[in-house]
Design an enzyme around this catalytic site. Structure first.
Site, mmCIF file in Angstrom:
data_model
loop_
_atom_site.group_PDB
_atom_site.id
_atom_site.type_symbol
_atom_site.label_atom_id
_atom_site.label_comp_id
_atom_site.label_asym_id
_atom_site.label_seq_id
_atom_site.Cartn_x
_atom_site.Cartn_y
_atom_site.Cartn_z
ATOM 1 C CD GLU A 1 -2.892 -1.162 2.355
ATOM 2 O OE1 GLU A 1 -3.915 -1.829 2.253
ATOM 3 O OE2 GLU A 1 -2.595 -0.521 3.391
ATOM 4 C CD GLU B 1 -4.112 -11.281 -5.567
ATOM 5 O OE1 GLU B 1 -3.547 -10.340 -4.973
ATOM 6 O OE2 GLU B 1 -5.344 -11.385 -5.644
ATOM 7 C CB CYS C 1 -3.215 -7.092 -5.922
ATOM 8 S SG CYS C 1 -4.753 -6.161 -6.015
#
Ligand SMILES: [Zn+2]
Length: 131
Positions: free
Chosen positions: A45, A56, A54
């Site tokens: 973040e 992933e 993310c």
């Protein structure tokens, strides 16, 4: 041969390294590459919230940076409104580009539920180039 439980463990470790001071919603991922490498990814973040990335996609992009291609994508995450958290649409689209619709996607909750689905079931009509 890398077992799914090893991938889930790698994703849990990546989750521990997640940088999530704003949401507190820690997520970790791991990708198994065609070459047999386990590539971790952690949520990252930023104070400028739109810049978050993310877990992933961090793992998927690391595959490309290493010159490899993903075959299995694992996500370890808390539940979302009581349900298993699957990768978001953006991550599924990136996975579709790199791994195709037969790529296995494993979503594991922090309380131990595991759901395995082919990417094509999670994103059945995502745009993709023909190879
Ligand atoms: Zn995502």
């Amino acid at each position: 041969m890398v077992h799914t439980s090893e991938l889930i463990e790698a994703a849990k470790q990546a989750r521990d390294r997640a940088y999530a001071p704003y949401s507190g919603f820690r997520m970790g991922a791991a990708v198994l590459t065609a070459e047999g490498t386990v590539m971790p990814g952690s949520l990252v973040e930023n104070v400028s919230l739109g810049l978050a990335m993310c877990a992933e996609r961090v793992a998927l992009f690391a595959c490309v940076a290493a010159g490899e291609r993903p075959t299995v994508l694992v996500l370890v995450s808390p539940r979302t409104d009581g349900a298993v958290t699957h990768p978001c649409g953006a991550c599924l689209q990136v996975a579709l580009e790199l791994g195709g619709p037969t790529m296995e996607v494993v979503a594991a909750t922090t309380d131990g539920e595991v759901v395995r689905l082919p990417l094509g079931e999670l994103l059945p009509r995502g745009p993709r180039k023909t190879r």
